[in-house]
Design an enzyme around this catalytic site. Structure first.
Site, PDB file in Angstrom:
ATOM      1  N   ALA A 156       0.835  -1.197   0.000  1.00 16.55           N
ATOM      2  CA  ALA A 156       0.000   0.000   0.000  1.00 16.55           C
ATOM      3  C   ALA A 156       0.872   1.251   0.000  1.00 16.55           C
ATOM      4  O   ALA A 156       1.938   1.280   0.622  1.00 16.55           O
ATOM      5  CB  ALA A 156      -0.911   0.012   1.227  1.00 16.55           C
ATOM      6  N   LYS A 157       0.399   2.279  -0.693  1.00 16.79           N
ATOM      7  CA  LYS A 157       1.076   3.586  -0.611  1.00 16.79           C
ATOM      8  C   LYS A 157       0.411   4.332   0.542  1.00 16.79           C
ATOM      9  O   LYS A 157      -0.479   5.174   0.362  1.00 16.79           O
ATOM     10  CB  LYS A 157       0.956   4.352  -1.931  1.00 16.79           C
ATOM     11  CG  LYS A 157       1.894   5.546  -2.020  1.00 16.79           C
ATOM     12  CD  LYS A 157       1.929   6.110  -3.423  1.00 16.79           C
ATOM     13  CE  LYS A 157       2.807   7.353  -3.517  1.00 16.79           C
ATOM     14  NZ  LYS A 157       4.245   7.060  -3.315  1.00 16.79           N
ATOM     15  N   ALA A 158       0.830   3.958   1.736  1.00 16.89           N
ATOM     16  CA  ALA A 158       0.174   4.404   2.960  1.00 16.89           C
ATOM     17  C   ALA A 158       1.038   5.422   3.696  1.00 16.89           C
ATOM     18  O   ALA A 158       2.269   5.296   3.748  1.00 16.89           O
ATOM     19  CB  ALA A 158      -0.099   3.205   3.863  1.00 16.89           C
ATOM     20  N   TYR A 162       5.676   6.151   5.516  1.00 17.50           N
ATOM     21  CA  TYR A 162       6.589   7.249   5.202  1.00 17.50           C
ATOM     22  C   TYR A 162       7.180   7.919   6.438  1.00 17.50           C
ATOM     23  O   TYR A 162       7.991   8.842   6.321  1.00 17.50           O
ATOM     24  CB  TYR A 162       5.883   8.283   4.318  1.00 17.50           C
ATOM     25  CG  TYR A 162       5.768   7.805   2.889  1.00 17.50           C
ATOM     26  CD1 TYR A 162       6.669   8.225   1.918  1.00 17.50           C
ATOM     27  CD2 TYR A 162       4.785   6.901   2.515  1.00 17.50           C
ATOM     28  CE1 TYR A 162       6.591   7.763   0.611  1.00 17.50           C
ATOM     29  CE2 TYR A 162       4.688   6.433   1.214  1.00 17.50           C
ATOM     30  CZ  TYR A 162       5.593   6.870   0.267  1.00 17.50           C
ATOM     31  OH  TYR A 162       5.512   6.392  -1.032  1.00 17.50           O
TER      32      TYR A 162
END
Length: 288
Positions: A156-158, A162
């Site tokens: 997932a680009k969650a 980050y």
């Protein structure tokens, strides 16, 4: 440049365009406290969003992986991106779509009753690494490791993924570097804080196997380009000690595009012909 919360223009929020300075959320928004947020970064070139539908599909998949169904179709997200570009009068821009759990009836970890919201913004954004496209970026080696997919949904680009990126990039900048390279939880080379990484040795390309990192859309695009060029690509586990043997290196990402790397820690790389060719061909492709 004005601060990001103090600009003219419009942002698409939950189905309608709102004035930029009014695009706000409540302090008890669930995502602010528990990282229940996923996003996409995209670029528009000459009025055309590069692989925009693929980004919309990945946003929906990221939401699914976080148990956060996004109440829009990919086509509706595509239309929102087009609407915000038109409202801001931009044909070359960076686009940020973000879906998140908003404020609602629940403020604990569980939040099934809180609405899932969606916003799309866009702005002009030049080269992510500044002049590194000519001389090559300088990377630190992060002290943090990319986590195992058994601990967090790494596909997932969650937003939560980050957190260590921000910390690592701050540490790198304090050392005069542009970015930081992560190893993964096993100790293999993984990626930079917001970009995938490629290496060149003896005319062939090597890139980390994306089993615990995001398999970037730009990454996949560049691999396809290399194969079309009849250049062999090895997707594999890369040990840190191999960095000494690679001749060239570059980063890929929507913001980074194709950016040469000149140094990682004590290892140096030339901004060679293949790196320049890939960067040039990618630029042609996105503007075709």
């Amino acid at each position: 440049m004005a601060a990001y919360d103090d600009r003219d223009g419009f942002i698409w929020m939950d189905g309608k365009l709102v004035e930029w300075r009014s695009a706000n959320v409540h302090i008890l928004t669930h995502a602010l406290h528990y990282a229940s947020s996923v996003f996409e970064g995209e670029r528009c070139y000459n009025g055309k969003i590069f692989k925009g539908h693929e980004h919309s599909l990945r946003l929906l998949e990221s939401g699914r992986l976080l148990d956060m169904p996004i109440p829009y179709t990919a086509e509706e997200i595509d239309a929102a991106k087009e609407a915000v570009l038109k409202a801001n009068g931009l044909t070359d821009a960076y686009i940020r779509a973000v879906a998140f759990r908003g404020a609602g009836d629940e403020m604990g970890v569980a939040s099934l009753g809180n609405p899932v919201r969606l916003a799309v913004a866009c702005w002009s954004w030049g080269a992510y690494y500044g002049d590194a496209k000519m001389k090559g970026a300088k990377l630190d080696i992060a002290k943090w490791k990319r986590p195992s997919p058994e601990t967090i949904p790494t596909a997932a680009k969650a937003a939560g993924l980050y957190m260590i990126c921000t910390m690592s990039k701050h540490a790198a900048m304090a050392k005069g570097c542009s970015d930081a390279l992560f190893y993964d939880f096993r100790g293999y080379v993984a990626e930079a804080t917001g970009a995938n990484i490629f290496f060149v040795k003896d005319g062939e390309v090597h890139t980390p196997n994306p089993d615990c990192i995001l398999n970037g859309i730009t990454r996949q695009t560049v691999i396809g380009m290399l194969k079309d060029m009849q250049i062999k690509v090895h997707e594999r586990y890369i040990k840190p000690e191999e960095l000494a043997d690679f001749e060239q290196c570059w980063l890929t990402g929507t913001a980074a595009e194709v950016t040469p790397v000149g140094q990682i820690g004590d290892y140096t790389f030339e901004v060679g012909d293949l790196t320049k060719r890939v960067a040039t061909e990618y630029e042609k492709l996105v503007r075709a």
